[in-house]
Scaffold this motif. Sequence first.
Motif, PDB file in Angstrom:
ATOM      1  N   MET A  41     -11.476  -3.820 -14.185  1.00 32.36           N
ATOM      2  CA  MET A  41     -11.578  -2.504 -13.550  1.00 32.36           C
ATOM      3  C   MET A  41     -10.859  -2.493 -12.195  1.00 32.36           C
ATOM      4  O   MET A  41     -10.114  -1.563 -11.878  1.00 32.36           O
ATOM      5  CB  MET A  41     -13.044  -2.120 -13.377  1.00 32.36           C
ATOM      6  CG  MET A  41     -13.776  -1.834 -14.677  1.00 32.36           C
ATOM      7  SD  MET A  41     -15.567  -1.625 -14.436  1.00 32.36           S
ATOM      8  CE  MET A  41     -15.596  -0.244 -13.302  1.00 32.36           C
ATOM      9  N   LEU A  42     -11.081  -3.528 -11.405  1.00 28.30           N
ATOM     10  CA  LEU A  42     -10.413  -3.620 -10.106  1.00 28.30           C
ATOM     11  C   LEU A  42      -8.899  -3.729 -10.269  1.00 28.30           C
ATOM     12  O   LEU A  42      -8.129  -3.142  -9.486  1.00 28.30           O
ATOM     13  CB  LEU A  42     -10.946  -4.831  -9.337  1.00 28.30           C
ATOM     14  CG  LEU A  42     -12.383  -4.749  -8.833  1.00 28.30           C
ATOM     15  CD1 LEU A  42     -12.830  -6.102  -8.292  1.00 28.30           C
ATOM     16  CD2 LEU A  42     -12.515  -3.684  -7.752  1.00 28.30           C
ATOM     17  N   GLU A  94      -7.325  -0.345 -10.852  1.00 29.37           N
ATOM     18  CA  GLU A  94      -7.233   0.404  -9.595  1.00 29.37           C
ATOM     19  C   GLU A  94      -6.100  -0.122  -8.724  1.00 29.37           C
ATOM     20  O   GLU A  94      -5.348   0.657  -8.115  1.00 29.37           O
ATOM     21  CB  GLU A  94      -8.567   0.319  -8.833  1.00 29.37           C
ATOM     22  CG  GLU A  94      -9.721   1.015  -9.515  1.00 29.37           C
ATOM     23  CD  GLU A  94      -9.487   2.519  -9.633  1.00 29.37           C
ATOM     24  OE1 GLU A  94      -8.910   3.113  -8.699  1.00 29.37           O
ATOM     25  OE2 GLU A  94      -9.869   3.088 -10.669  1.00 29.37           O
ATOM     26  N   MET A  95      -5.957  -1.434  -8.650  1.00 29.61           N
ATOM     27  CA  MET A  95      -4.891  -2.021  -7.841  1.00 29.61           C
ATOM     28  C   MET A  95      -3.514  -1.694  -8.399  1.00 29.61           C
ATOM     29  O   MET A  95      -2.563  -1.471  -7.653  1.00 29.61           O
ATOM     30  CB  MET A  95      -5.072  -3.541  -7.755  1.00 29.61           C
ATOM     31  CG  MET A  95      -6.252  -3.982  -6.915  1.00 29.61           C
ATOM     32  SD  MET A  95      -6.432  -5.788  -6.925  1.00 29.61           S
ATOM     33  CE  MET A  95      -4.880  -6.288  -6.201  1.00 29.61           C
ATOM     34  N   ALA A 103      -2.754   1.011  -9.978  1.00 25.08           N
ATOM     35  CA  ALA A 103      -2.496   2.413  -9.674  1.00 25.08           C
ATOM     36  C   ALA A 103      -2.157   2.624  -8.199  1.00 25.08           C
ATOM     37  O   ALA A 103      -1.442   3.572  -7.855  1.00 25.08           O
ATOM     38  CB  ALA A 103      -3.708   3.266 -10.055  1.00 25.08           C
ATOM     39  N   SER A 104      -2.671   1.730  -7.313  1.00 20.34           N
ATOM     40  CA  SER A 104      -2.427   1.873  -5.870  1.00 20.34           C
ATOM     41  C   SER A 104      -2.021   0.517  -5.288  1.00 20.34           C
ATOM     42  O   SER A 104      -2.786  -0.114  -4.547  1.00 20.34           O
ATOM     43  CB  SER A 104      -3.688   2.396  -5.169  1.00 20.34           C
ATOM     44  OG  SER A 104      -4.139   3.602  -5.756  1.00 20.34           O
ATOM     45  N   ASP A 159      -2.297  -0.149  -1.382  1.00 22.22           N
ATOM     46  CA  ASP A 159      -3.567   0.123  -0.709  1.00 22.22           C
ATOM     47  C   ASP A 159      -4.166  -1.189  -0.211  1.00 22.22           C
ATOM     48  O   ASP A 159      -4.801  -1.928  -0.971  1.00 22.22           O
ATOM     49  CB  ASP A 159      -4.522   0.826  -1.675  1.00 22.22           C
ATOM     50  CG  ASP A 159      -5.770   1.354  -0.985  1.00 22.22           C
ATOM     51  OD1 ASP A 159      -6.152   0.783   0.054  1.00 22.22           O
ATOM     52  OD2 ASP A 159      -6.372   2.322  -1.484  1.00 22.22           O
ATOM     53  N   LEU A 198      -8.032  -1.504  -0.505  1.00 22.41           N
ATOM     54  CA  LEU A 198      -8.452  -1.833  -1.868  1.00 22.41           C
ATOM     55  C   LEU A 198      -8.218  -3.313  -2.162  1.00 22.41           C
ATOM     56  O   LEU A 198      -9.056  -3.980  -2.780  1.00 22.41           O
ATOM     57  CB  LEU A 198      -7.685  -0.962  -2.866  1.00 22.41           C
ATOM     58  CG  LEU A 198      -7.946  -1.222  -4.352  1.00 22.41           C
ATOM     59  CD1 LEU A 198      -9.412  -0.974  -4.695  1.00 22.41           C
ATOM     60  CD2 LEU A 198      -7.039  -0.333  -5.205  1.00 22.41           C
ATOM     61  N   CYS A 217     -11.165  -5.912  -3.112  1.00 22.15           N
ATOM     62  CA  CYS A 217     -11.122  -6.685  -4.356  1.00 22.15           C
ATOM     63  C   CYS A 217     -11.336  -8.166  -4.063  1.00 22.15           C
ATOM     64  O   CYS A 217     -12.122  -8.842  -4.734  1.00 22.15           O
ATOM     65  CB  CYS A 217      -9.781  -6.456  -5.051  1.00 22.15           C
ATOM     66  SG  CYS A 217      -9.570  -7.409  -6.573  1.00 22.15           S
TER      67      CYS A 217
END
Length: 272
Positions: free
Chosen positions: A125-126, A129-130, A132-133, A136, A139, A143
Amino acid sequence: MSKPINKGTDERANLLSPKPAELVTLPSFMDCHDHQYTQIVIGLKGTVEFEVSGKGNLVGPGQGCVVTSGNDHAFGGVIGGSDILVLNMPPPKNDDPLILQKLNQLALEDTYFQLDGSIQKLIQMLSVEMQASPDDLLLSRACNDTVIALLQRHMLNYEPSKKESRFSLDAIDRYIEQHLSRKITVAQLAGSVFLAESHFHHLFKSQMGITPHQYVLGKRIDFAKSLIEKGQYTLGQVAEFTGFSSQSTFTHAFSRLLGMSPRHYKKTHNVK
């Protein structure tokens, strides 16, 4: 009186510092390096081959390894596009050395580890997100902190059949022949046979009786002799084709190893 802050220096330091957590896709060839910070690598997709301190292993999804600071290691993807999550740990501080002490101890006991299903799902899941960004930083830091905080509670014994370190002189010779006209480092030679640099250097010297550098130099001189004997090239071209930085460097190395200059060697073989 407080010292003025040099923003330029701070910005450059930030650019040079690795992100706390980053996603990396490894190529199919091996690389070799070391760094002055502890690193945790966790497999996400595909299979990665690692060698740390002479201990080789395959790392798949949900598996990983700990590389302590200053410990050179070899790594590369084995199957397709091999994706990994890399957690880069900051240097230890006096007020909070506990986590790095634990990780260093972990590396001594179990360089490689397996994660249970619950933390694997969280890491996936992390990672989404990473991905996608990717820029960041908050983030990335979150993580790193999250995975490190949970890591030791979700680790399992990892005892697959370990890959033996490989020392193939044929593979080393092929790499040298393909790259003889350019600089060849020990790290590159180590990567060509899937070994970490320090382990490769020790293994090479114990089996061959000379250092990798001496071996490569001998290969360069042998090739130079064959080119001179053909009589088709100037000595400057021979120096270039055999990877020497200049003709004078080539002449010095040739004379030291053979006891005669390239020009003299040329005459002894009746080459005009």
